[in-house]
Enzyme design. Sequence first.
Site, PDB file in Angstrom:
ATOM      1  N   HIS A 245       8.730  -2.820   9.846  1.00 48.05           N
ATOM      2  CA  HIS A 245       7.939  -3.270   8.635  1.00 48.05           C
ATOM      3  C   HIS A 245       8.926  -3.274   7.283  1.00 48.05           C
ATOM      4  CE1 HIS A 245       4.384  -4.591   6.553  1.00 48.05           C
ATOM      5  NE2 HIS A 245       4.230  -3.666   5.696  1.00 48.05           N
TER       6      HIS A 245
ATOM      7  N   SER B  85       3.956  -6.582   1.905  1.00 43.52           N
ATOM      8  CA  SER B  85       2.840  -6.118   2.852  1.00 43.52           C
ATOM      9  C   SER B  85       1.501  -6.618   2.332  1.00 43.52           C
ATOM     10  CB  SER B  85       3.062  -4.620   2.762  1.00 43.52           C
ATOM     11  OG  SER B  85       2.273  -4.101   3.771  1.00 43.52           O
ATOM     12  N   GLN B  86       0.455  -5.714   1.772  1.00 41.93           N
ATOM     13  CA  GLN B  86      -0.708  -6.189   1.408  1.00 41.93           C
ATOM     14  C   GLN B  86      -0.609  -7.008   0.045  1.00 41.93           C
ATOM     15  OE1 GLN B  86      -3.736  -2.673   0.933  1.00 41.93           O
ATOM     16  NE2 GLN B  86      -2.831  -2.186  -1.111  1.00 41.93           N
TER      17      GLN B  86
ATOM     18  N   MET C  84       0.921  -1.294  -0.030  1.00 46.16           N
ATOM     19  CA  MET C  84       0.052  -0.002   0.032  1.00 46.16           C
ATOM     20  C   MET C  84       0.843   1.291   0.022  1.00 46.16           C
ATOM     21  SD  MET C  84      -2.508   0.730   3.128  1.00 46.16           S
ATOM     22  CE  MET C  84      -1.444   1.554   4.264  1.00 46.16           C
TER      23      MET C  84
ATOM     24  N   ASP D  14       7.872  -4.764  13.976  1.00 46.87           N
ATOM     25  CA  ASP D  14       6.859  -4.308  13.040  1.00 46.87           C
ATOM     26  C   ASP D  14       6.066  -3.134  13.632  1.00 46.87           C
ATOM     27  OD1 ASP D  14       4.907  -3.549  10.877  1.00 46.87           O
ATOM     28  OD2 ASP D  14       5.496  -5.522  10.006  1.00 46.87           O
TER      29      ASP D  14
END
Length: 295
Positions: free
Chosen positions: A277, A101-102, A27, A221
Amino acid sequence: MWSKILLLFLIKNINADPTPIVLWHGMGDTCCFSFSLGSFKIFLQEQIPGVYVHSLRVGNSTVEDMENGYFMYPNKQVDYVCDIISKDPKLQNGFNAIGFSQGCQFFRAVIQRCGHRIGPVKNFISLGGQHQGVYGLPHCGALQHQSCDYVRKLLNYAAYYSWVQKSLVQATYWHDPLDEDTYKSHSEFLAEINNERTINTTYIENLNNLNHFVLVKFDGDSIVQPKETEWFGFYKPGQAKKLITLQESELYLQDRLGLKRMDEAGKLVFLSVPGDHLRFSEDWFIQNVLEPYLI
Ligand SMILES: *[C@@H]1O[C@H](CO)[C@@H](O)[C@H](O)[C@H]1NC(C)=O
Ligand SMILES: *[C@@H]1O[C@H](CO)[C@@H](O)[C@H](O)[C@H]1NC(C)=O
């Protein structure tokens, strides 16, 4: 002597065509920014000479790609990417997949939904994915706890309305552990690909066709809550403090997604990195991911 040279020649040529790699960004990122996936692509090409790397762009331009990361319904993004991959001639004989990530849960949806229609995905590397969803907002450390809780409550209230699910991508992987039933019935993307609603055996078969599913969790994270979702862990249903691992979850115990059988077959790999992250060093990546799974 000549047979030795011939052998060396053959080995060289066998290695000349490394397995292609497909990347799906996270994202707020895009396929091609030089400071993010653009440079990661160059890094891969330096490490694996001759490798074909396709960094997915969801949309007709880099700007659209970034916007679509927020606003394009994931089920549509998944269809779009299935189409792109099936039309890329260089991916017909298979490839390795890397999600960021996403992009991890989206890539998993591509593998589950159209794995049988695209070149075989060999290894799937998930870097900081939210496989059990999220329940919390970025950078909500202890200091800002109250305001975070407030926003969390607001999102709880709104996240499952169909129009929110359709208009804000991140709502489609919002997972409220205090209300598992609503999550299962109203999460139009994540609960569906996790076989929480019904069991789709195609999803199980396609996921099981992977050689390895490598799940990387970032131990420091501060963006993904809870970070255990990166290993398919989550809050124990009914509360939001105690965490359970994948192996303790109903998803695993009932083997709804085939993860138990993959685990028993040694196909699930759990790696952790100390950083925040998506923070990892090139050396860490080479040693733990690239050498074992990408070459
Ligand atoms: C790309 O452009 C076409 C034509 O303008 C448009 O119909 C399509 O929706 C765009 N694709 C995406 C994924 O935004
Ligand atoms: C299961 O998933 C496949 C692939 O996406 C789809 O074609 C099929 O319709 C689904 N089956 C059910 C029962 O939903």
